[in-house]
Scaffold this motif. Structure first.
Motif, PDB file in Angstrom:
ATOM      1  N   GLY A 206      -2.439   9.947   5.991  1.00 30.38           N
ATOM      2  CA  GLY A 206      -1.119   9.397   5.736  1.00 30.38           C
ATOM      3  C   GLY A 206      -0.307  10.399   4.936  1.00 30.38           C
ATOM      4  O   GLY A 206      -0.391  11.608   5.159  1.00 30.38           O
ATOM      5  N   SER A 207       0.454   9.911   3.966  1.00 31.92           N
ATOM      6  CA  SER A 207       1.265  10.805   3.149  1.00 31.92           C
ATOM      7  C   SER A 207       0.375  11.646   2.234  1.00 31.92           C
ATOM      8  O   SER A 207      -0.755  11.270   1.914  1.00 31.92           O
ATOM      9  CB  SER A 207       2.266   9.995   2.319  1.00 31.92           C
ATOM     10  N   ILE A 208       0.890  12.794   1.827  1.00 34.76           N
ATOM     11  CA  ILE A 208       0.191  13.682   0.888  1.00 34.76           C
ATOM     12  C   ILE A 208       1.136  13.935  -0.283  1.00 34.76           C
ATOM     13  O   ILE A 208       2.252  14.422  -0.086  1.00 34.76           O
ATOM     14  CB  ILE A 208      -0.184  15.029   1.544  1.00 34.76           C
ATOM     15  N   LEU A 263       4.683   5.147  -4.120  1.00 34.07           N
ATOM     16  CA  LEU A 263       3.726   4.945  -3.036  1.00 34.07           C
ATOM     17  C   LEU A 263       3.971   3.608  -2.336  1.00 34.07           C
ATOM     18  O   LEU A 263       3.940   3.526  -1.105  1.00 34.07           O
ATOM     19  CB  LEU A 263       2.294   5.016  -3.575  1.00 34.07           C
ATOM     20  N   LEU A 264       4.231   2.557  -3.116  1.00 34.60           N
ATOM     21  CA  LEU A 264       4.508   1.244  -2.511  1.00 34.60           C
ATOM     22  C   LEU A 264       5.780   1.314  -1.662  1.00 34.60           C
ATOM     23  O   LEU A 264       5.872   0.669  -0.616  1.00 34.60           O
ATOM     24  CB  LEU A 264       4.651   0.182  -3.607  1.00 34.60           C
ATOM     25  N   SER A 269       8.289   1.666   3.847  1.00 32.63           N
ATOM     26  CA  SER A 269       9.028   2.424   4.858  1.00 32.63           C
ATOM     27  C   SER A 269       8.213   2.594   6.134  1.00 32.63           C
ATOM     28  O   SER A 269       8.757   2.747   7.234  1.00 32.63           O
ATOM     29  CB  SER A 269       9.437   3.799   4.308  1.00 32.63           C
ATOM     30  N   GLU A 270       6.880   2.552   5.998  1.00 39.14           N
ATOM     31  CA  GLU A 270       6.002   2.623   7.182  1.00 39.14           C
ATOM     32  C   GLU A 270       6.064   1.330   7.995  1.00 39.14           C
ATOM     33  O   GLU A 270       5.796   1.322   9.181  1.00 39.14           O
ATOM     34  CB  GLU A 270       4.541   2.784   6.759  1.00 39.14           C
ATOM     35  N   GLY A 271       6.344   0.242   7.272  1.00 34.77           N
ATOM     36  CA  GLY A 271       6.303  -1.079   7.915  1.00 34.77           C
ATOM     37  C   GLY A 271       4.890  -1.585   7.982  1.00 34.77           C
ATOM     38  O   GLY A 271       3.915  -0.865   7.831  1.00 34.77           O
ATOM     39  N   GLY A 272       4.764  -2.912   8.196  1.00 31.71           N
ATOM     40  CA  GLY A 272       3.434  -3.511   8.322  1.00 31.71           C
ATOM     41  C   GLY A 272       2.761  -3.724   7.013  1.00 31.71           C
ATOM     42  O   GLY A 272       3.141  -3.205   5.991  1.00 31.71           O
TER      43      GLY A 272
END
Length: 272
Positions: A206-208, A263-264, A269-272
């Motif tokens: 995922g994100s880094i 992070l939250l 923003s990713e959704g779900g």
């Protein structure tokens, strides 16, 4: 593993970050192949357990797969009449009773890996441990991961996984489930640099995020381009600084709140 219990199957899906549906016989009136409480776990390409076979099970699996394909998040209740007057999609079941089946989607739980569990890392772990996620804590120092130090996580909602990596913490990256969000904040700039390079080479993360100053990032960016051979678009996957820009406090607990909130926001923003 055909004899895997439904509990183990649910745990397996969670660990692999795969969606599924838990199918339960919620109520039985009259005669039916299985009693209330019988369970079946449906994954994308396999199932575990049974609710009695036949039309009830086949239709339940079909609907569960439809729910998975459509990312349905709300549970559903289906009723079946088991008599020879009802024409079913998968044949006749004439036990004489009626069955209600509950289908509950099992969401993919997020995963976060914190590399470096020093002052900020531990404060961050305390916050993230209150979320329903898989939390991986990685450090090369055994005393940092001592049980008494991590006792503050005893009431965790998250499933906490501790990795002691005396030599190469970047090896843990290969073990993380796909989509894991990575936060790099070790005690050693060389370790941070190696982790940045390895994270960019690890597919499906995922994100880094990297903690540190603009000067630190300028040095890292140059190394990632020259020694690492990464192009700018790849390097831009690393977010630094992490945290909310308008929270400027330097105390570990303040930084941790800022990083957790950031992070939250990424999750949203990713959704779900």
């Amino acid at each position: 593993m055909p004899d895997m219990t439904w509990v183990a199957a649910v745990a397996r899906l969670r660990a692999r970050r795969e969606a599924g549906v838990l199918v339960t016989v919620a109520a039985v009136r009259g005669h039916a192949p299985r009693d209330a409480g019988a369970k079946l776990v449906v994954g994308t390409d396999r199932t575990w357990g049974s609710i009695g076979g036949g039309n009830v099970e086949a239709v339940s699996i079909d609907r569960a797969r439809e729910m998975l394909a459509a990312s349905v998040s709300e549970p559903e209740l289906m009723d079946f009449a088991l008599n020879d007057k009802v024409t079913n999609q998968h044949g006749v079941q004439c036990c004489g009773g009626t069955v209600s089946v509950l289908l509950e989607p099992l969401p993919v739980v997020r995963a976060v890996a914190v590399f470096g569990v020093g002052h900020v890392g531990l404060e961050l772990a305390r916050i993230l441990a209150r979320q329903d996620l898989d939390l991986h804590l990685i450090d090369s120092r055994s005393d940092i991961l001592a049980d008494e130090r991590l006792d503050v996580l005893a009431d965790a909602v998250a499933q906490v996984h501790v990795h002691h990596t005396p030599l190469l913490p970047e090896e843990v990256l290969q073990e993380l489930p796909h989509g894991t969000h990575v936060l790099i904040m070790t005690h050693d700039h060389a370790e941070d640099a190696a982790l940045c390079d390895a994270a960019l080479r690890t597919p499906r993360l995922g994100s880094i995020g990297l903690i540190g100053s603009a000067a630190k990032w300028a040095r890292f960016r140059k190394r990632l381009a020259t020694e690492g051979g990464h192009d700018d678009a790849v390097i831009d996957r690393i977010k630094t600084p992490i945290g909310l820009a308008d929270i400027t406090g330097k105390e570990p607990a303040t930084i941790a709140v800022s990083v957790a909130a950031d992070l939250l926001r990424t999750f949203e923003s990713e959704g779900g």
